[in-house]
Design an enzyme around this catalytic site. Structure first.
Site, PDB file in Angstrom:
ATOM      1  N   GLU A   1      16.550 -14.570 -13.368  1.00 54.59           N
ATOM      2  CA  GLU A   1      16.072 -15.270 -13.878  1.00 54.59           C
ATOM      3  C   GLU A   1      14.359 -15.011 -12.727  1.00 54.59           C
ATOM      4  O   GLU A   1      13.491 -14.701 -11.675  1.00 54.59           O
ATOM      5  CB  GLU A   1      15.463 -16.809 -13.365  1.00 54.59           C
ATOM      6  CG  GLU A   1      14.173 -17.423 -14.106  1.00 54.59           C
ATOM      7  CD  GLU A   1      14.700 -18.796 -14.492  1.00 54.59           C
ATOM      8  OE1 GLU A   1      16.435 -19.851 -14.181  1.00 54.59           O
ATOM      9  OE2 GLU A   1      13.541 -19.716 -14.497  1.00 54.59           O
TER      10      GLU A   1
ATOM     11  N   GLU B   1      22.995 -21.818  -8.304  1.00 53.38           N
ATOM     12  CA  GLU B   1      21.926 -21.669  -7.788  1.00 53.38           C
ATOM     13  C   GLU B   1      22.160 -21.139  -5.838  1.00 53.38           C
ATOM     14  O   GLU B   1      22.466 -21.880  -5.417  1.00 53.38           O
ATOM     15  CB  GLU B   1      19.938 -21.954  -7.879  1.00 53.38           C
ATOM     16  CG  GLU B   1      20.107 -22.913  -9.674  1.00 53.38           C
ATOM     17  CD  GLU B   1      18.772 -23.189  -9.640  1.00 53.38           C
ATOM     18  OE1 GLU B   1      18.218 -23.353  -8.846  1.00 53.38           O
ATOM     19  OE2 GLU B   1      18.414 -23.811 -10.622  1.00 53.38           O
TER      20      GLU B   1
ATOM     21  N   ASP C   1      20.643 -27.152 -16.412  1.00 48.63           N
ATOM     22  CA  ASP C   1      19.893 -28.829 -15.664  1.00 48.63           C
ATOM     23  C   ASP C   1      18.498 -28.603 -16.594  1.00 48.63           C
ATOM     24  O   ASP C   1      17.652 -29.644 -15.999  1.00 48.63           O
ATOM     25  CB  ASP C   1      20.162 -29.038 -14.364  1.00 48.63           C
ATOM     26  CG  ASP C   1      19.306 -27.362 -13.208  1.00 48.63           C
ATOM     27  OD1 ASP C   1      19.132 -26.476 -14.244  1.00 48.63           O
ATOM     28  OD2 ASP C   1      19.372 -27.909 -12.673  1.00 48.63           O
ATOM     29  N   SER C   2      17.962 -27.261 -17.415  1.00 49.30           N
ATOM     30  CA  SER C   2      16.715 -27.664 -17.577  1.00 49.30           C
ATOM     31  C   SER C   2      16.233 -28.594 -18.759  1.00 49.30           C
ATOM     32  O   SER C   2      15.746 -28.862 -18.988  1.00 49.30           O
ATOM     33  CB  SER C   2      16.838 -25.971 -18.522  1.00 49.30           C
ATOM     34  OG  SER C   2      16.857 -26.327 -19.691  1.00 49.30           O
TER      35      SER C   2
ATOM     36  N   ASP D   1      25.275 -27.020 -15.491  1.00 47.09           N
ATOM     37  CA  ASP D   1      24.577 -26.758 -14.748  1.00 47.09           C
ATOM     38  C   ASP D   1      25.111 -27.629 -13.581  1.00 47.09           C
ATOM     39  O   ASP D   1      25.407 -28.225 -13.946  1.00 47.09           O
ATOM     40  CB  ASP D   1      23.507 -26.455 -14.811  1.00 47.09           C
ATOM     41  CG  ASP D   1      22.669 -25.026 -14.577  1.00 47.09           C
ATOM     42  OD1 ASP D   1      23.185 -24.131 -13.680  1.00 47.09           O
ATOM     43  OD2 ASP D   1      21.060 -24.858 -15.137  1.00 47.09           O
TER      44      ASP D   1
ATOM     45  N   LYS E   1      27.538 -22.899 -13.524  1.00 48.85           N
ATOM     46  CA  LYS E   1      26.557 -21.817 -13.091  1.00 48.85           C
ATOM     47  C   LYS E   1      26.243 -23.033 -11.361  1.00 48.85           C
ATOM     48  O   LYS E   1      25.670 -24.153 -11.756  1.00 48.85           O
ATOM     49  CB  LYS E   1      26.107 -21.662 -13.515  1.00 48.85           C
ATOM     50  CG  LYS E   1      24.920 -20.724 -13.381  1.00 48.85           C
ATOM     51  CD  LYS E   1      24.329 -20.822 -14.077  1.00 48.85           C
ATOM     52  CE  LYS E   1      22.576 -21.146 -14.817  1.00 48.85           C
ATOM     53  NZ  LYS E   1      21.939 -21.600 -13.641  1.00 48.85           N
TER      54      LYS E   1
END
Ligand code: KIV
Length: 279
Positions: free
Chosen positions: A183, A116, A45-46, A84, A114
């Site tokens: 990260e 978070e 999602d960057s 993501d 993925k």
């Protein structure tokens, strides 16, 4: 080369083989990642920042992600494709998370997802894994929490934060995650977590003790000029190369030296003889 699977990734850790992963957001870069034999591509999602121009990953929607996952899936033939799960598409409850994961796989063509979070998200990870969807965790700096964290500072420097991160990693492993991104975690802590887990850790700004590394495509290619994060290494500096190409092109168009006959097409010009202005 056959498609890389989560089993291959687990074997790489067992063999002590380091795991390279990069982000890709479209068809062309997915093909290039395959050509370089990168085993894992992350549709991160960057893309919110480096492709869509947002200030953070928060505004990225599931539709944005699906659009880009599909492009990568069309280009990629060998890599494991990780998608993501964007902000607030999995945090509400495990059922919501399952629906999101299913869409990324069924509609997008991702092989794994993925998300978070650590201990707090472990029940969600477990529910998704129970439905045979492999999950990669992501702890340390979790960019979707930027507003709660108050920025992107390194996590785990105090013993309290270090203990919390270790617990998060262990909880993800126990919930069935097949890998965890670390990260912006100090190198000694990331090494310790990597040694304590049987599943691979993939570091970004987490030092050389991780089992693998991930870099954001635009950072490593020197394409994104808003800022260069300290953890990024530029393997190419494409922004000036592209700008120079754009400038030369614009100059040639203005001067009339592009296109030439080489880039143009001929025809039998006698066929134009009967055409007048009114046609
Ligand atoms: O979105 C992304 O690109 C990521 C990587 C930085 C791990 O989550």
């Amino acid at each position: 080369m056959p498609r890389i699977t989560v089993r291959n990734i687990a074997e790489m850790k067992r063999r002590g083989e380091k795991i390279p992963m990069i982000t890709a957001y479209d068809y062309t870069t997915a093909i290039l990642a395959d050509a370089a034999e990168i085993p894992i591509v992350l549709v991160g999602d960057s893309l919110g920042m480096v492709v869509l121009g947002y200030e953070s990953t928060i505004p990225v929607t599931l539709d944005d992600m699906l659009h880009h996952v599909k492009m990568v899936a069309r280009g990629s033939k060998n890599a494991l494709i990780v998608a993501d799960m964007p902000f607030m598409t999995y945090q509400v409850d495990p059922a919501q998370a399952l629906t999101t994961a299913a869409r990324l796989m069924q509609e997008g063509g991702a092989h794994t997802v993925k998300l978070e979070g650590g201990v707090n998200l472990a029940p969600t990870v477990q529910r998704i894994v129970e439905c045979d969807i492999p999950v990669m965790g992501h702890i340390g700096v979790t960019p979707q929490s930027v507003n709660a964290l108050g920025g992107y500072r390194v996590r785990g420097r105090s013993s309290q934060e270090a203990g919390q991160l270790l617990n998060d990693a262990l909880a993800l492993e126990a919930a069935g995650a097949y890998a965890v991104v670390l990260e912006l975690v100090p190198t000694p802590l990331a090494r310790l977590i990597s040694q304590r887990l049987t599943i691979p850790t993939i570091g970004i700004g987490a030092g050389a003790g991780c089992d693998g590394q991930v870099q954001v495509l635009h950072d490593m290619l020197g394409l994104f000029t808003d800022f260069v994060p300290r953890h990024a290494k530029q393997y190419a500096n494409l922004a000036p190369v592209i700008k120079e190409a754009f400038s030369r092109y614009a100059q040639e168009v203005r001067k009339g030296t592009f296109p030439t006959d080489k880039e143009s097409f001929t025809m039998d010009e006698t066929l134009l003889a009967g055409l007048d202005d009114t046609q």
